[in-house]
Design a protein around this motif. Structure first.
Motif, short mmCIF file in Angstrom:
data_model
loop_
_atom_site.label_atom_id
_atom_site.label_comp_id
_atom_site.label_asym_id
_atom_site.label_seq_id
_atom_site.Cartn_x
_atom_site.Cartn_y
_atom_site.Cartn_z
N LYS A 200 0.86 -1.18 0.00
CA LYS A 200 0.00 0.00 0.00
C LYS A 200 0.90 1.24 0.00
CE LYS A 200 -3.57 2.36 2.77
NZ LYS A 200 -4.35 2.30 4.02
N VAL A 201 0.57 2.18 -0.92
CA VAL A 201 1.39 3.39 -1.08
C VAL A 201 0.45 4.60 -1.12
CG1 VAL A 201 3.12 4.57 -2.47
CG2 VAL A 201 3.08 2.09 -2.41
N TRP A 202 0.80 5.65 -0.34
CA TRP A 202 0.04 6.89 -0.38
C TRP A 202 0.97 8.07 -0.07
CZ3 TRP A 202 0.11 3.69 3.71
CH2 TRP A 202 0.31 4.22 4.98
N VAL A 203 0.46 9.31 -0.24
CA VAL A 203 1.25 10.53 -0.04
C VAL A 203 0.51 11.42 0.95
CG1 VAL A 203 2.23 12.59 -1.14
CG2 VAL A 203 2.19 10.42 -2.37
N GLU A 204 1.31 12.04 1.90
CA GLU A 204 0.76 12.97 2.86
C GLU A 204 1.40 14.34 2.65
OE1 GLU A 204 0.11 12.29 7.40
OE2 GLU A 204 2.06 13.30 7.15
N ALA A 205 0.54 15.39 2.64
CA ALA A 205 1.01 16.78 2.49
C ALA A 205 0.59 17.55 3.72
CB ALA A 205 0.43 17.43 1.24
N ALA A 206 1.49 18.43 4.29
CA ALA A 206 1.19 19.17 5.52
C ALA A 206 1.88 20.53 5.48
CB ALA A 206 1.65 18.39 6.73
N ASN A 207 1.17 21.59 6.04
CA ASN A 207 1.79 22.91 6.28
C ASN A 207 1.15 23.50 7.52
OD1 ASN A 207 -0.70 23.95 5.50
ND2 ASN A 207 0.00 24.66 3.47
N ALA A 208 1.41 24.77 7.83
CA ALA A 208 0.94 25.39 9.07
C ALA A 208 -0.57 25.49 9.13
CB ALA A 208 1.56 26.78 9.21
N LEU A 209 -1.23 25.40 8.01
CA LEU A 209 -2.68 25.53 8.00
C LEU A 209 -3.42 24.19 7.95
CD1 LEU A 209 -3.10 28.56 5.56
CD2 LEU A 209 -3.12 28.57 8.06
N GLY A 210 -2.67 23.05 7.81
CA GLY A 210 -3.36 21.78 7.83
C GLY A 210 -2.61 20.67 7.13
N LYS A 211 -3.27 19.48 6.94
CA LYS A 211 -2.72 18.29 6.32
C LYS A 211 -3.71 17.74 5.32
CE LYS A 211 0.09 16.71 10.26
NZ LYS A 211 0.34 15.57 11.18
N ALA A 212 -3.14 16.90 4.34
CA ALA A 212 -4.01 16.22 3.36
C ALA A 212 -3.29 14.98 2.88
CB ALA A 212 -4.31 17.15 2.19
N GLU A 213 -4.05 13.89 2.56
CA GLU A 213 -3.48 12.63 2.10
C GLU A 213 -4.13 12.23 0.79
OE1 GLU A 213 -4.03 9.68 5.04
OE2 GLU A 213 -2.44 10.44 6.36
N SER A 214 -3.32 11.55 -0.08
CA SER A 214 -3.83 11.05 -1.36
C SER A 214 -4.56 9.75 -1.16
CB SER A 214 -2.65 10.85 -2.33
OG SER A 214 -1.83 9.78 -1.87
N ASP A 215 -5.24 9.34 -2.23
CA ASP A 215 -5.85 8.02 -2.21
C ASP A 215 -4.75 6.96 -2.21
OD1 ASP A 215 -8.38 9.14 -2.26
OD2 ASP A 215 -8.46 9.14 -4.48
N PRO A 216 -4.89 5.87 -1.48
CA PRO A 216 -3.84 4.85 -1.43
C PRO A 216 -3.78 4.04 -2.72
CG PRO A 216 -5.70 4.15 -0.12
CD PRO A 216 -6.02 5.53 -0.57
N LEU A 217 -2.59 3.56 -3.06
CA LEU A 217 -2.35 2.74 -4.25
C LEU A 217 -1.87 1.37 -3.78
CD1 LEU A 217 -2.17 2.66 -7.36
CD2 LEU A 217 0.22 3.42 -7.14
N ILE A 218 -2.61 0.30 -4.17
CA ILE A 218 -2.25 -1.06 -3.76
C ILE A 218 -1.82 -1.81 -5.00
CG2 ILE A 218 -3.09 -3.18 -2.73
CD1 ILE A 218 -5.11 -1.52 -1.13
N LEU A 219 -0.60 -2.42 -4.99
CA LEU A 219 -0.06 -3.07 -6.19
C LEU A 219 1.02 -4.07 -5.80
CD1 LEU A 219 2.91 -1.48 -6.51
CD2 LEU A 219 1.43 0.31 -7.37
N ASP A 220 1.35 -4.96 -6.84
CA ASP A 220 2.48 -5.88 -6.73
C ASP A 220 3.61 -5.26 -7.55
OD1 ASP A 220 4.35 -7.86 -6.70
OD2 ASP A 220 3.00 -9.46 -7.36
N PRO A 221 4.75 -5.01 -7.05
CA PRO A 221 5.83 -4.35 -7.79
C PRO A 221 6.23 -5.06 -9.08
CG PRO A 221 6.32 -4.33 -5.44
CD PRO A 221 5.10 -5.19 -5.62
N ILE A 222 6.02 -6.36 -9.20
CA ILE A 222 6.39 -7.06 -10.43
C ILE A 222 5.54 -6.61 -11.62
CG2 ILE A 222 4.81 -8.98 -10.13
CD1 ILE A 222 8.47 -9.12 -11.34
N GLU A 223 4.37 -6.03 -11.32
CA GLU A 223 3.45 -5.61 -12.38
C GLU A 223 3.76 -4.21 -12.91
OE1 GLU A 223 -0.33 -5.91 -10.58
OE2 GLU A 223 -0.39 -8.11 -10.63
N ILE A 224 4.72 -3.58 -12.28
CA ILE A 224 5.05 -2.23 -12.73
C ILE A 224 6.54 -2.11 -13.08
CG2 ILE A 224 3.16 -1.13 -11.47
CD1 ILE A 224 5.17 -0.45 -9.24
#
Length: 908
Positions: A200-224
């Motif tokens: 499972k892979v996702w991204v989190e963004a944060a600054n002084a006014l708040g935080k936000a996260e991306s939708d998670p990505l679920i995968l097998d590395p051999i497929e990419i």
């Protein structure tokens, strides 16, 4: 004075209390502060700040919240935004932080209205982070055992704040350290991954006014996975000239991943790639044979791979490798054409055969030679003529006729199929129609309308039309089923090309149809040079030469002539481009004009040099129209004058004997009225002096003539006196009609005098009286002054007397009275004087007056005798009148009768 110093000291003390150190050595506490301290604000939100004053400063400095002033970056905030909460607190409110800048300061007015800064804060305005989007990951093969995974995402809008991103991943329930981007905020690489396990892979963004996260990505590395491309690629020629064999090495283990491949290739020098059908390379392999290639052609190859099931990414293309197929015999014969020069003596052809070298894909090898065969169609039994050449042209001399020419190209493998060209005796077949051209995509397209008959092929012939070189012909063949093609030569812009299309049939050819064309047109390089061919009063004929082909740069569509006077408006005239001459009309006479000329193509025009000319003052025929009528009028006047003089001369041409006497003598002519009755007429006799007789004149006798000559020179152009005529004043030749055939004599030797015959009254005999007649001889002074005599009387008589005395005229009985005076006295006598005596006396006196004392011829002797007798006082009797009067034919020819008006005046 003392109070002033107290105020200064008080202010200085207050300033030191605010800004200086305490006695204990620590920083003095500020008199106030702002709440909140250095806030971070959301863009567009509301914000309120408080300035709080310390109690310690209130009593001493008399500082209160009502005295606070708010500023943004040294700009005073409007007081409407202030609010005094109590005596120590003041607030300021901003409804929209978009206009808020830093720093925000709290200031106060102390005693003396001196502004002091109490406190200031830094305000940061920004946006909270957005939710990262488009998260994707790819596993790059670095080596057979190393497979790092790189993930990228879209960070969203710019926040104007420090925003931090973290890539988070985990396997099942196992968490791993976050991946923090180093250089950019939208990519991060995980160094180790595990194949065949979902993560499972996702991204989190944060600054002084708040935080936000991306939708998670679920995968097998051999497929990419994106594998490395195959390496060590090699290309080898096969047994067949159309096959090349490729071989390579894979850099990923088959146990880890099975691969499929893509193979692409192109001809060397070409930019278009061709590809082996994917289904032919969809299984794991390390070599492949590419078929269907051209013989003796160099190809470039490249290859790539990916996971066999198509999941994942294609590798990059491998390095390029080249290979050449083996030779094969030429696939077609060379295109052939001819140019025929006709010779009339003797009748024959000079045929220039030419063919094109085969393209590499047609030659299939190196062409060693060409074999040419010429066979006369009119003599099939004779053997054909064969030629072997290693060039692409051949010139033959042959009689007029029909021939079949074949050309074969040969390489080391074999010969090409023959190319056949039929050379007919004439172009009797149907030609193409409607040949046209069109520039398109940087090329020149040629189209035509096909004839109704079946066409084997077309030959398109073209050449560059130039003044500096000959028209070198280029050509190309096209199949018989096309009706248009692009010229394959190096077609240049701004150049004129002559294009001809020939249809070729199985049994002949049609005549060529031509058209001129430009790939691209431009304005002419120069304008025409105009000159004048003819200039008149109101028109001018202009002439010029056509621009050369190299100067035109396009099709000349029209000429325009501009002309004007120095101070006039310019006039333009459009002229057809086929013309080289034009007439300007309605011009002003005797005027300077400036003229220039422009030549126009489809892209514009260019002007030639200026030329000036001046119209004539008079038009064609105007001078003649003025001079000729004037000359004709003058000649007509002269002619009429001459005719008038000759007519008068003819009317008085009947010669009358100067001694004519009437048989009937009448008396009692006592009154003047009887002497000059009504209806009287005059007969004029002319006495001629021969030119040869002038020599016998004595010097004394010639004096009167010299005097007259002098007077004539001073009065030339005026009337010559009483009875003078302008028509006789100029010298002219007089012809004497004597029986002896006398030659023409100058009228200057003729002295004309008149015999005036007066009609008698009733039965009275007419009296002849001598008077002055017209003469070309200069008049005597007495005659010149006759008008004065009639007008003045005595003065004229005195002048005459002086004249005769000066010139010594002999024989005058009374020198005080000239002949004309005595004539009047004689004619007024009543009795006792005979008319004949008076006539002879007057005649003798006038003759002596004119100096007629020269030797006389036989005709003049009689007159001289009579004059002598009259001077001796003899009377001429009736017998003389009746019996001795000479006839008209017997009279001297020098006497020309002329009619004189009574009194001796001729009508003018």
């Amino acid at each position: 004075m003392f109070s002033g110093w107290n105020w200064v000291a008080h202010s200085l003390y207050l300033f030191l209390n605010i800004c200086s150190l305490e006695v204990s050595g620590e920083l003095v506490q500020s008199c106030g502060h702002i709440i909140p301290e250095s806030p971070v604000l959301a863009l567009g939100s509301n914000f309120t700040a408080l300035c709080v004053l310390n109690e310690s400063c209130l009593d001493f400095g008399n500082i209160y919240a009502s005295q606070i002033i708010w500023k943004i970056k040294n700009r005073v905030v409007p007081k409407e935004q202030y609010r005094e909460i109590n005596r120590t607190v003041s607030s300021v409110t901003f409804n929209d932080t978009s206009s808020l800048a830093t720093p925000l300061t709290c200031n106060i007015l102390a005693d003396g209205q001196i502004e002091q800064n109490i406190y200031g804060i830094t305000v940061t305005v920004g946006l909270p982070p957005e939710k990262p989007k488009n998260l994707s990951c790819i596993v790059h093969q670095v080596s057979k055992l190393t497979y790092p995974m790189n993930c990228t995402w879209n960070p969203g809008r710019h926040t104007f704040l420090d925003t931090h991103f973290r890539l988070k991943y985990r396997w099942l329930q196992e968490n791993f350290p976050d991946c923090i981007p180093k250089d950019v905020n939208n990519s991060c690489t995980i160094t180790e991954v595990q194949f065949f396990v979902n993560m499972k892979v996702w991204v989190e963004a944060a600054n002084a006014l708040g935080k936000a996260e991306s939708d998670p990505l679920i995968l097998d590395p051999i497929e990419i996975v994106k594998p490395l491309p195959p390496h060590n690629l090699s290309v080898n020629s096969g047994v067949l000239p159309t096959v090349l064999k490729l071989s390579w090495e894979n850099r990923i283990s088959a146990a880890v991943m099975k691969l499929k491949f893509n193979i692409r290739y192109r001809i060397m020098g070409d930019t278009n790639w061709m590809q082996v059908p994917p289904e032919d390379t969809a299984s794991p392999r390390t070599s492949f044979s590419v078929q269907g290639l051209r013989p003796y052609t160099e190809y470039v190859f490249s290859i790539r791979c990916m996971k066999e099931d198509g999941v994942g990414y294609w590798s990059d293309w491998s390095e390029e490798k080249t290979g050449v197929t083996t030779e094969d015999k030429p696939s077609k014969g060379p295109p052939i054409w001819r140019i025929i020069d006709v010779s009339h003596s003797p009748p024959s052809w000079s045929v220039h055969l030419m063919w094109k070298a085969l393209e590499p894909f047609e030659a299939n090898g190196v062409i060693l030679q060409y074999e040419v065969t010429v066979r006369a169609k009119s003599s099939l039994s004779s053997p054909p003529e064969k030629y072997s050449v290693n060039t692409t042209n051949l010139t033959l001399k042959m009689p007029n006729g029909t021939y079949e020419v074949t050309v074969v190209a040969r390489n080391k493998v074999g010969a090409s199929p023959p190319s056949v060209l039929l050379i007919p005796a004439n172009n009797s077949k149907a030609p193409v129609k409607n040949v046209r051209t069109l520039p398109k995509d940087g090329k020149l397209w040629v189209g035509w309308t096909a004839p109704n008959s079946y066409v084997l092929k077309y030959v398109i012939e073209w050449c560059l039309v130039s003044n500096s070189s000959d028209c070198i012909i280029e050509w190309q063949n096209e199949p018989g089923n096309v009706q248009g093609t692009y010229l394959k030569g190096d077609i240049k812009p701004f150049k004129c090309y002559l294009i001809t299309v020939y249809p070729l049939y199985a049994d002949g050819q049609g005549s060529g149809q031509s058209v001129k064309a430009y790939l691209q047109q431009d304005r002419p390089s120069k304008g025409p040079t105009v000159q004048t061919k003819k200039v008149g009063k109101a028109e001018a004929v202009l002439t010029w030469n056509h621009l050369t082909v190299d100067e035109q740069n396009g099709f000349i569509r029209s000429y325009t002539i501009f002309y004007k006077t120095i101070d006039g408006n310019e006039t333009a005239v459009t002229v057809d481009p086929s013309k080289t001459e034009y007439t300007l009309s309605s011009l002003a006479s005797d005027t300077l004009y400036t003229v220039r000329m422009m030549a126009y193509t489809d892209e514009g025009g260019r002007s030639g040099p200026d030329f000036t000319f001046t119209t004539q003052k008079f038009g064609k025929g105007e001078i003649e129209a003025i001079v000729v009528p004037v000359c004709l009028a003058f000649l007509l006047i002269v002619l009429l004058g001459v005719l008038f003089c000759f007519n008068k001369h003819g009317n008085n041409s009947t010669q009358v004997n100067i001694l004519q006497l009437d048989q009937k003598r009448k008396h009692n002519f006592s009154s003047k009225d009887q002497m000059y009755p009504e209806g009287s007429f005059t007969d004029v006799s002319v006495v001629e002096i021969e030119a040869d007789d002038k020599k016998s004149f004595s010097e004394q006798d010639l004096k009167p003539f010299d005097l007259l000559k002098k007077e004539k020179s001073t009065s030339e152009g005026h009337s010559s006196g009483i009875g003078g005529s302008s028509c006789m004043s100029s010298p002219r030749q007089s012809v004497s009609d004597s029986d002896e055939g006398e030659t023409t004599q100058n009228t200057s030797s003729t002295v004309q005098y008149s015999t005036v015959v007066l009609n008698g009254y009733r039965d009275q005999t007419p009296v002849q009286v001598f008077s002055r007649s017209e003469s070309t001889q200069p008049l005597l002074d007495s005659e010149e002054r006759s008008e004065d005599h009639h007008a003045g009387g005595g003065d004229s008589t005195t002048q005459r007397q002086q004249y005769f005395k000066q010139n010594g005229v002999q024989g005058e009985t009374n020198t005080d009275r000239p002949c004309f005076e005595r004539m009047k006295q004689i004619t007024s006598a009543n009795e006792g004087d005979t008319i004949g005596f008076a006539q002879l006396q007057i005649s003798g006196q006038c003759s002596q007056l004119l100096g007629l004392g020269l030797e006389k011829n036989s005709q003049e002797a009689a007159v001289s005798d009579v004059v002598q007798a009259s001077t001796e006082g003899q009377t001429v009797g009736p017998e003389i009148v009746e019996g001795n009067t000479p006839s008209v034919d017997e009279m001297p020819k020098s006497y020309l009768p002329q009619t004189v008006r009574q009194g001796g005046y001729m009508p003018q």
